[in-house]
Design an enzyme around this catalytic site. Structure first.
Site, PDB file in Angstrom:
ATOM      1  N   SER A   9       0.839  -1.197   0.000  1.00 15.12           N
ATOM      2  CA  SER A   9       0.000   0.000   0.000  1.00 15.12           C
ATOM      3  C   SER A   9       0.871   1.243   0.000  1.00 15.12           C
ATOM      4  CB  SER A   9      -0.910   0.021   1.226  1.00 15.12           C
ATOM      5  OG  SER A   9      -1.534   1.282   1.345  1.00 15.12           O
ATOM      6  N   HIS A  34      -1.046  -1.271  -4.429  1.00 15.42           N
ATOM      7  CA  HIS A  34      -2.322  -1.007  -3.756  1.00 15.42           C
ATOM      8  C   HIS A  34      -2.441   0.479  -3.449  1.00 15.42           C
ATOM      9  CE1 HIS A  34      -5.893  -2.357  -1.573  1.00 15.42           C
ATOM     10  NE2 HIS A  34      -5.588  -1.463  -0.648  1.00 15.42           N
ATOM     11  N   ASP A  36      -4.713   3.220  -1.663  1.00 14.27           N
ATOM     12  CA  ASP A  36      -5.760   3.475  -0.679  1.00 14.27           C
ATOM     13  C   ASP A  36      -6.242   4.921  -0.791  1.00 14.27           C
ATOM     14  OD1 ASP A  36      -6.136   1.047   0.847  1.00 14.27           O
ATOM     15  OD2 ASP A  36      -4.102   1.325   1.605  1.00 14.27           O
ATOM     16  N   MET A  38      -8.854   7.725   0.550  1.00  9.75           N
ATOM     17  CA  MET A  38      -9.713   8.037   1.697  1.00  9.75           C
ATOM     18  C   MET A  38     -10.238   9.467   1.581  1.00  9.75           C
ATOM     19  SD  MET A  38      -7.548   6.378   4.793  1.00  9.75           S
ATOM     20  CE  MET A  38      -6.103   5.432   4.420  1.00  9.75           C
ATOM     21  N   HIS A  67      -8.374   0.862  -3.942  1.00  8.54           N
ATOM     22  CA  HIS A  67      -9.346   0.642  -2.872  1.00  8.54           C
ATOM     23  C   HIS A  67      -9.959   1.984  -2.500  1.00  8.54           C
ATOM     24  CE1 HIS A  67      -9.822  -0.521   1.680  1.00  8.54           C
ATOM     25  NE2 HIS A  67     -10.980  -0.310   1.100  1.00  8.54           N
ATOM     26  N   MET A  69     -12.103   4.147  -0.368  1.00  8.26           N
ATOM     27  CA  MET A  69     -12.779   4.320   0.924  1.00  8.26           C
ATOM     28  C   MET A  69     -13.461   5.685   0.906  1.00  8.26           C
ATOM     29  SD  MET A  69      -9.822   2.732   3.402  1.00  8.26           S
ATOM     30  CE  MET A  69      -8.465   2.940   2.252  1.00  8.26           C
ATOM     31  N   MET A 138     -11.333  -6.460   5.089  1.00  3.86           N
ATOM     32  CA  MET A 138     -10.603  -5.537   5.954  1.00  3.86           C
ATOM     33  C   MET A 138     -10.382  -6.213   7.302  1.00  3.86           C
ATOM     34  SD  MET A 138      -9.845  -2.842   4.279  1.00  3.86           S
ATOM     35  CE  MET A 138      -9.143  -1.984   5.689  1.00  3.86           C
ATOM     36  N   ASP A 176      -6.533  -6.945   3.969  1.00  6.08           N
ATOM     37  CA  ASP A 176      -5.872  -5.655   4.162  1.00  6.08           C
ATOM     38  C   ASP A 176      -6.026  -5.207   5.612  1.00  6.08           C
ATOM     39  OD1 ASP A 176      -4.925  -3.065   4.075  1.00  6.08           O
ATOM     40  OD2 ASP A 176      -6.347  -2.342   2.581  1.00  6.08           O
TER      41      ASP A 176
END
Length: 219
Positions: A9, A34, A36, A38, A67, A69, A138, A176
């Protein structure tokens, strides 16, 4: 089941030299990158958007495992597809119409994934497995790196592996959150075939990345 894939990540990378960090984990043996994302709304942190991701897309040919979020998520799917995502994974919990989100990802020509948080049971996937290429479990509450693995998620990983096998479909099962070498071994034994790791990959700087990735694989 696939051989285990490691997806470092980049949330744990040194953002002052993000391109160099992506190149370093590629050369160290990462299978996927990866990403992430957010939003400070769905999760209590803000990371970066599609422009930052696009800025490092040309550094590697490895798949970008994105991913999201964020909530609402649908309005951002096109932007991340255009920025170079290969797989776009959205949260079951992030909106009322998960099928619509997955359908849209597929319409963009991308692999579609669904994520479930630690408190969401495996049975929520019953009517989704026919649509997804990846399930992400998760093993911490999303929003921050460096958290400790929640042991109860091993049972969920095993349950989802059984569901995938019964479906007859080729679906990746990714984990993850808090994944170090010891938890990686247990996740793989439970049925995971892809592992996201931030802190445990980037610890020690670029000279340590290859050994860190190998340790997660159990090499």
């Amino acid at each position: 089941m696939h051989p285990v894939r490691i997806a470092p990540s980049i949330l744990s990378a040194d953002f002052s030299k993000l391109g160099e960090e992506v190149r370093a984990i590629d050369e160290a043996g990462a299978d996927w990158i990866h990403v992430d994302v957010m939003d400070g709304h769905f999760v209590p942190n803000i990371s970066f958007g599609p422009a930052v991701m696009k800025s490092v897309r040309g550094v590697t040919t490895k798949p970008f495992d994105v991913h999201l979020m964020i909530a609402p998520v649908d309005v951002y799917l096109d932007a991340f597809a255009e920025a170079g995502a290969d797989c776009i994974t959205v949260h079951y919990e992030a909106g009322p119409h998960i099928h619509r989100s997955l359908q849209h990802i597929k319409s963009l020509g991308k692999r579609a994934g669904v994520v479930i948080c630690p408190g969401t049971p495996a049975k929520m996937l019953d009517y989704l497995l026919d649509m997804v290429d990846l399930v992400l479990v998760m093993s911490v509450n999303p929003g921050f790196g460096g958290q400790s693995f929640i042991p109860s998620q091993l049972k969920k990983i095993s349950a989802i592996r059984t569901m995938i096998e019964k479906s007859g479909r080729d679906i990746d099962l990714e984990v993850d959150g808090g994944v170090d070498a010891a938890w990686a071994k247990r996740c793989i034994e439970a049925g995971a075939d892809a592992l996201v790791a931030g802190t445990s990959v980037f610890r020690g700087g670029p000279s340590a990345y290859a050994a860190n990735i190998a340790a997660l694989r159990g090499d």
